[in-house]
Each structure stands twice: as C-alpha cells, then as structure tokens.
Scaffold this active site. Structure first.
Site, PDB file in Angstrom:
ATOM      1  N   HIS A 268       3.003  -5.486   2.757  1.00 41.33           N
ATOM      2  CA  HIS A 268       1.544  -5.376   2.883  1.00 41.33           C
ATOM      3  C   HIS A 268       0.972  -6.559   3.675  1.00 41.33           C
ATOM      4  O   HIS A 268       0.544  -6.382   4.799  1.00 41.33           O
ATOM      5  CB  HIS A 268       0.853  -5.231   1.524  1.00 41.33           C
ATOM      6  CG  HIS A 268       1.364  -4.108   0.692  1.00 41.33           C
ATOM      7  ND1 HIS A 268       1.338  -2.804   1.127  1.00 41.33           N
ATOM      8  CD2 HIS A 268       1.922  -4.089  -0.556  1.00 41.33           C
ATOM      9  CE1 HIS A 268       1.866  -2.027   0.190  1.00 41.33           C
ATOM     10  NE2 HIS A 268       2.234  -2.771  -0.829  1.00 41.33           N
ATOM     11  N   ASP A 319       6.252   3.509   0.505  1.00 44.77           N
ATOM     12  CA  ASP A 319       5.723   2.871  -0.703  1.00 44.77           C
ATOM     13  C   ASP A 319       5.615   3.842  -1.875  1.00 44.77           C
ATOM     14  O   ASP A 319       6.611   4.228  -2.462  1.00 44.77           O
ATOM     15  CB  ASP A 319       4.391   2.210  -0.382  1.00 44.77           C
ATOM     16  CG  ASP A 319       3.944   1.203  -1.436  1.00 44.77           C
ATOM     17  OD1 ASP A 319       4.586   1.119  -2.504  1.00 44.77           O
ATOM     18  OD2 ASP A 319       2.965   0.498  -1.195  1.00 44.77           O
TER      19      ASP A 319
END
Length: 452
Positions: A268, A319
């Site tokens: 991220h 993810d």
C-alpha cells in the site's frame, strides 16, 4: 520438448513476430523469432509473460460482496476489519483450502501465474496452534499445487493490536505468535511448499502496529535473502497513530529503523509525503499496490508520479480478492491517477507512450522482484506464459502495444485464452482445468460458513 508458437509475443526487448518458445523441465529452454510454425507446435496468436500477483489473502475471496452493507454511520477500513474478524472466526482448515483454491483458479484464469500469499491466519478458532504449527500454510500450499499457480508464501508475524506493543484484540487471536513460535512457523512453511513447483518462502511482519521494534529486528534475519513484505501507511488513522507513538510517519520510521532494500515490498504505502516517496524509491524496495482493494476499502490513492519520477518500482496485487483480474488492477491504478490529477495517460512514460504497455512492464518487473523471482519470456526463466484470444472484438486489428491497451482498457470481459505455469498448461479457452470441481467445493464450504 514442448513448443509454443505465437504470431506475436512480448519479449524482454519488445514485441516480435513468429515467436517459437521451447519448454523443458518447467523452464523456457529457447526463444526463436521469425520462425514459421511447424505441425508439432501448439499455435497461438498472442503471447505474454504471466504477471505475478504480489499480495493476496486467499481466504478473503469468500467475503467478496458480503461487506457492501453500511454497518456504521461512517463505514471504513476499520469497520470492514471487524467483519473480516467475524468471518475468520468460523473457518476450518478445509474452508481455508477450498476458498484459497477458488481464488487461485480465478487468478490463473485472469492471467496471474504466481501469487504472493500474505498468510496471517495460523491457529485454530480459539487461538491455539494446530499440532502442526504450519497446518494452514500447508493448506495454502495444497491449493497452489492443485491449481498450478506459482507460490511465494509469506508467513506473517503478528503480535499486537496497536503501536507500541498494545495488547491484541480478541478477533486477532488466530494470527498471534511469539518470535520463537514464528521461527518454527517459517521452518514449517518451507516444508509445506517443498512439493510445489518453483515455490519459495519469505517473511512478513504484518505492520508496524502489530510488531514492536525489537520483534522486527528479531524476525527479519529469519528470511535470509528472501522477500520481506509489510503493510504500511494504508490508512490515515494509521499514520496519525504512528506519529503519536514515535513522532514519525510510518514509512519514514521504517526507512530509519529497518534494513529496507530491494528485498522489501511495502504494501500500500498509500499515505506518504513526497520526501518519503523519494526516500523509499532510493532503497530499491517495491511498492505493493492493490488498486481494487484500496478503492473498495476507501484507503486513498498512491502518489505514483512522485514515486515513479524517483525511479520507484511497483507491482500489483489482488489483496482482499474482492475482484480478481490483471486488467482490472492495472486499469484501476491508471484511472485513480486520472481522477486525482485530472489528466489522462498518467502512467505512460517518455520511453513508452502506450499506457497499457507501461503499466504491464512496470508491474511485471516490480512484482517479480517483490516475490523473489524473474519474470519474462526469456531462456532460463520459468515457463509462465499467457495467451490472449485475438478473436475478441477488443483486439480486432491490434498489434504490439495496442494489444495491451485493448486488453486493459477496452474489454468488458477477460481476454485470457490459455495459461501455462512452469510449462504446465492449466487454462484452456479461458477456463481452468479444475474450475468446475474447485467451484463446487468452494460453494459447499461457503454455504456451510454462511449458514452458521
């Protein structure tokens, strides 16, 4: 020696025509160009290197669509996380294997040929380790072996519920380990993947809020030279909490206190200052971007122009697996930049004018580095190959980089035709060879979970 012939294929030096790829022992033995197809060749129109998926929580595929109901006056990542904890509470090892297998089959059908599994669900529902501490790592390895996807298993160290060693929450009990127990888990994970083709094992400190500085220093050496992945700066609250704890922002603290280098992948890294972006780029670490999940959770938008201008590398991952697609992740990355900056073709470069090609090349190089492998169609590399269906309307009349632009930005549905991993054909005409049986098991396990 199996041979594949492509009318066009994307090689490390660019697109070439009449490409013959010879495969031996799961690797590419030779690549020839300008060669006519023989009767012995398997023939295809368009060949691409398979793309690695650098960040996955396989079991979360079972949650897709289940959290799209407002559960608080202001829904956020943190309210989503509470729902995830409740879902995890009920899962058995059989559930984990079946749901992960479904995710891996869908990844292969989408054109991902390797996955970095950020594996933090370790223990039984009461938080007690299974007799084999790597029981659930073994279930992930079984799902990877059955599906044929390449696996970089990243066992996660998780010990705390917040910065500064705060006590964990009850919902985190299945994730927790001491340093000594984590060392045994890493060893067990290496045994678990031993029978998987081209598998490797790295390590993953979950986040700065889940590990103390002393614990981070203790576990990083356990990886040796293998990949190191960590969640960082995903949420603004995380940034604020890190500053309150340490006086520094998360990425800045990590760069100042950990040996971050090319082995590391910062997942991220959404909320960085320009200074942090430039400093991270200099280390050679990869930014692990998960655009579909980051949009789904309302995380924010990564500052790709600043990071890229400093030579930063990135890859993409699925993810939470709310939606699995190579084109979806790359398209969402570009479109998020366009929305933030109000300009077009942000990810194109002075060298590569095609946005699709620039996205694909960068994601291939960054994700391969992050998973400790090499990617591309070249002799000596794993035979991880994808063919696209040239008969689809989105590719009509296209050649070269326009193929990637058409795939990523112009098609309402996947264009993947066939997929090979380590030389083994696992997808034909867009369908995985085990799609029906894996989906049937997935449905049975999920129906049982949701009925409870």
């Amino acid at each position: 020696m199996p041979e594949l012939h492509f009318k066009q294929a994307l090689l490390p030096g660019g697109w070439l025509c009449d490409v013959l790829v010879s495969i031996k022992g799961g690797h590419i033995a030779a690549v020839s160009t300008g060669v006519a197809a023989s009767d012995a060749c398997e023939r295809h129109a368009i060949g691409l290197p398979g793309l690695p998926n650098l960040h996955s929580h396989g079991f979360q595929r079972g949650m897709a669509g289940l959290t799209e109901i407002r559960s608080a006056p202001s829904d956020s990542f943190w309210t989503w996380r509470d729902l995830m904890y409740r879902f995890v509470d009920r899962m058995t090892p059989d559930d984990v294997e079946a749901i992960t297998a479904q995710a891996y089959v869908e990844m292969l059908e989408a054109g991902f040929t390797r996955v970095g599994e950020f594996h933090y669900l370790h223990h039984d529902p009461s938080g007690v380790p299974y007799d084999d501490i790597a029981e659930l790592a073994g279930r992930i390895a079984a799902a990877a072996k059955a599906s044929g996807i390449g696996l970089t298993l990243l066992p996660v160290f998780y010990a705390h519920g917040g910065f500064g060693g705060r006590a964990p929450d009850p919902g985190q009990r299945r994730f927790l380990n001491t340093v000594d127990r984590f060392a045994r888990l890493v060893d067990g994970s290496r045994r678990a993947v031993a029978e998987c083709d081209s598998a490797n094992v790295g390590i993953a400190p979950h986040s700065l809020r889940a590990i103390t500085p002393d614990e981070l220093a203790a576990i990083v050496p356990l990886g040796g030279g293998a990949p190191v992945h960590i969640h960082v700066a995903e949420q603004t609250r995380e940034v604020d909490d890190c500053i309150a704890w340490s006086g520094a922002r998360p990425v800045r603290w990590l760069l100042d206190h950990a040996p971050v280098d090319h082995r590391w992948c910062l997942i991220h890294a959404t909320h960085m200052t320009g200074e942090e972006s430039r400093a991270m780029a200099v280390t050679g670490a990869v930014a692990g971007l998960c655009p579909m999940t980051e949009a789904n959770l309302g995380d924010g938008i990564f500052d790709t122009p600043t990071f890229g201008a400093s030579g930063g590398r990135f890859g993409v991952g699925t993810d939470s697996n709310v939606l699995i697609g190579v084109a979806d992740e790359l398209r969402q990355l570009e479109y998020s930049q366009r929305l933030a900056l109000r300009v077009r073709n942000v990810m194109a470069t002075p060298r590569i004018a095609s946005t699709g090609r620039a996205l694909f090349d960068a994601a291939l190089a960054g994700a391969a580095q992050a998973l400790g492998v090499a990617g591309g169609l070249a002799p000596g590399l794993a035979a991880d190959i994808v063919s696209l269906d040239a008969e689809r309307s989105a590719l009509a009349g296209r050649s070269g980089d326009a193929i990637l632009d058409g795939w990523i930005f112009g098609s309402p549905r996947p264009l993947v035709d066939c997929v090979w991993t380590s030389g083994r054909k696992v997808v034909t005409k867009g369908r995985h060879h085990l799609a029906e049986s894996v989906a049937a098991m997935f449905r049975r396990r999920l129906e049982g979970l949701l009925a409870e």
